[in-house]
Write a protein that holds these residues in place. Sequence first.
Motif, PDB file in Angstrom:
ATOM      1  N   LEU A 192       1.755   0.629   3.602  1.00 38.18           N
ATOM      2  CA  LEU A 192       1.917  -0.587   2.797  1.00 38.18           C
ATOM      3  C   LEU A 192       0.657  -1.441   2.871  1.00 38.18           C
ATOM      4  O   LEU A 192       0.155  -1.722   3.960  1.00 38.18           O
ATOM      5  CB  LEU A 192       3.109  -1.395   3.312  1.00 38.18           C
ATOM      6  N   PRO A 193       0.122  -1.869   1.725  1.00 32.09           N
ATOM      7  CA  PRO A 193      -1.086  -2.706   1.780  1.00 32.09           C
ATOM      8  C   PRO A 193      -0.777  -4.110   2.296  1.00 32.09           C
ATOM      9  O   PRO A 193       0.371  -4.573   2.217  1.00 32.09           O
ATOM     10  CB  PRO A 193      -1.524  -2.763   0.310  1.00 32.09           C
ATOM     11  N   SER A 194      -1.757  -4.755   2.841  1.00 31.85           N
ATOM     12  CA  SER A 194      -1.580  -6.158   3.229  1.00 31.85           C
ATOM     13  C   SER A 194      -1.188  -6.958   1.991  1.00 31.85           C
ATOM     14  O   SER A 194      -1.640  -6.671   0.884  1.00 31.85           O
ATOM     15  CB  SER A 194      -2.871  -6.711   3.821  1.00 31.85           C
ATOM     16  N   ARG A 195      -0.297  -7.905   2.194  1.00 30.86           N
ATOM     17  CA  ARG A 195       0.265  -8.709   1.104  1.00 30.86           C
ATOM     18  C   ARG A 195       1.110  -7.860   0.158  1.00 30.86           C
ATOM     19  O   ARG A 195       1.341  -8.219  -0.998  1.00 30.86           O
ATOM     20  CB  ARG A 195      -0.819  -9.464   0.337  1.00 30.86           C
ATOM     21  N   GLY A 196       1.579  -6.720   0.676  1.00 30.81           N
ATOM     22  CA  GLY A 196       2.447  -5.858  -0.111  1.00 30.81           C
ATOM     23  C   GLY A 196       3.890  -6.341  -0.092  1.00 30.81           C
ATOM     24  O   GLY A 196       4.247  -7.292   0.614  1.00 30.81           O
ATOM     25  N   VAL A 197       4.734  -5.658  -0.877  1.00 34.45           N
ATOM     26  CA  VAL A 197       6.145  -6.025  -0.988  1.00 34.45           C
ATOM     27  C   VAL A 197       7.011  -4.830  -0.591  1.00 34.45           C
ATOM     28  O   VAL A 197       6.913  -3.757  -1.190  1.00 34.45           O
ATOM     29  CB  VAL A 197       6.509  -6.462  -2.422  1.00 34.45           C
ATOM     30  N   ALA A 198       7.837  -5.034   0.416  1.00 35.11           N
ATOM     31  CA  ALA A 198       8.835  -4.044   0.802  1.00 35.11           C
ATOM     32  C   ALA A 198      10.202  -4.553   0.370  1.00 35.11           C
ATOM     33  O   ALA A 198      10.431  -5.776   0.306  1.00 35.11           O
ATOM     34  CB  ALA A 198       8.805  -3.816   2.309  1.00 35.11           C
ATOM     35  N   ILE A 286      13.734  -5.895  -9.706  1.00 33.65           N
ATOM     36  CA  ILE A 286      12.901  -6.087  -8.521  1.00 33.65           C
ATOM     37  C   ILE A 286      11.953  -4.895  -8.387  1.00 33.65           C
ATOM     38  O   ILE A 286      12.372  -3.743  -8.508  1.00 33.65           O
ATOM     39  CB  ILE A 286      13.758  -6.200  -7.242  1.00 33.65           C
ATOM     40  N   ARG A 287      10.694  -5.194  -8.098  1.00 35.28           N
ATOM     41  CA  ARG A 287       9.724  -4.131  -7.858  1.00 35.28           C
ATOM     42  C   ARG A 287       9.189  -4.241  -6.439  1.00 35.28           C
ATOM     43  O   ARG A 287       9.036  -5.345  -5.901  1.00 35.28           O
ATOM     44  CB  ARG A 287       8.564  -4.220  -8.856  1.00 35.28           C
ATOM     45  N   GLY A 288       8.895  -3.083  -5.825  1.00 34.45           N
ATOM     46  CA  GLY A 288       8.335  -3.099  -4.478  1.00 34.45           C
ATOM     47  C   GLY A 288       7.334  -1.985  -4.275  1.00 34.45           C
ATOM     48  O   GLY A 288       7.317  -0.995  -5.019  1.00 34.45           O
ATOM     49  N   ASP A 289       6.493  -2.150  -3.280  1.00 38.35           N
ATOM     50  CA  ASP A 289       5.547  -1.090  -2.909  1.00 38.35           C
ATOM     51  C   ASP A 289       6.231  -0.038  -2.026  1.00 38.35           C
ATOM     52  O   ASP A 289       5.895   1.142  -2.085  1.00 38.35           O
ATOM     53  CB  ASP A 289       4.358  -1.698  -2.162  1.00 38.35           C
ATOM     54  N   VAL A 290       7.174  -0.490  -1.200  1.00 38.47           N
ATOM     55  CA  VAL A 290       8.012   0.386  -0.380  1.00 38.47           C
ATOM     56  C   VAL A 290       9.448  -0.053  -0.584  1.00 38.47           C
ATOM     57  O   VAL A 290       9.748  -1.253  -0.509  1.00 38.47           O
ATOM     58  CB  VAL A 290       7.638   0.297   1.115  1.00 38.47           C
TER      59      VAL A 290
END
Length: 441
Positions: A192-198, A286-290
Amino acid sequence: MDRRSFLSSAAFGAVGAALTACGGGGSELALGGAESSSLTTSLAAARISTVVKSRVIVIGGGMGGATVAKYLRLWGDGISVTLVERMPTYTSNIMSSMVLTGQRSMSSLTFKYDTLRSKYGITTVFGEVVAIDPVGVKVTLADGTVLAADRIVMAPGISFDDVPGLNGSNKMPHAWQAGPQTTLLASQLAALPSRGVAVLSIPKTPYRCPPGPYERACLIADWLRVNKPGSKLIVLDANPGIVTEVDNFTYAFMGLHGNVIEYHANAEVTSVDPASMTLITTAGTIRGDVINMIPRQRAGALVATAGLNNATEGRFAGVNVLSYASTVSGADKVHIIGDSSATTQPKAGHIANQEAKVCADAISRILSGGAPDPAPVTNSACYSTITMSQASWLTAVFRYNPTALAMVPVAASSAASTGWNSDSFEEMSTWFNALMADSFA
């Protein structure tokens, strides 16, 4: 010690031991202490009969299945036990969220059946059950083998609803059965990148381990704070609000982890799009990186195959909690324990261990010409990791109510921590080791 006394002391002894050991903290000792458990089981193991008077097949080698197999051998009069399990080892769901934060390894959660075989004389068969004959009391395996017995105990755990749009994609793992998905989710969080959304979704009740999704959210939030600065965790709860340990988790979500967790109640996931990592929910898109997508749950698929899913909207198996025998007509020689059964007790590893003992006691009595204990007592307790180094606790005792025909909480013997601390976190390992030692011998 007779079985009735053992079961009762296990319930109340566990709670007493917990509160004494923690000085106001919490614990979950399946037998009221590891030393008393070891002594009782070793003495009983020496008296296990080698003369076969009856046969029981146990399907599923998790917390419930392993425990019931062991105690049928300990308490039964000449009961031969065959444990049928797909996998040669069991991986604990308890503590598995700590794999996501790198605090536990999968190997530390893996248990074998060697001692059940060597010490208790349990026969293990590693294979897939494809059919159950509740009337003929027979089990058919995928290779065509047919096993017959006097009783069948089913402990197949849970299965998951299909999520529209997911179509077998591994981009949104649930990791609610410890194994490859746990490792996959851990690797996704690590990337997960920094400032990412889980994103973590919580299904409608009933589901396995009521505090589980909330404690996982707290654990991930604390890990994100340390390892992924500026990241956010969106928690989508399909329920009207937090379903357990309300005060602790509310304070943790809104206070301690308030800069990381964004909590939404009444947010049920209706479909997903793995390609765009998007969830369509009753609270919006809702969208997320993880995305840790935990679907709604039901009894293990074998319960439906056998036609025993007659409770909770056809999701779980109705049982008589005096023996955990199925309430389906003509299927009273099939007993269902653990997460697949529909009872007033929470679906959790500790309760599966307790139900297994009540079931083993009841079957032992029945096969000896008697009747089940008319007043069983069980206890449930758990830790919840609020941070990577602190935990809260919750415990409850259940007693059979003949009017309700159900296990009901004993208010005077139930308790929960106010807040969380490092002592409870450290004692969590002692609790876990005692419980697993009891279940897997």
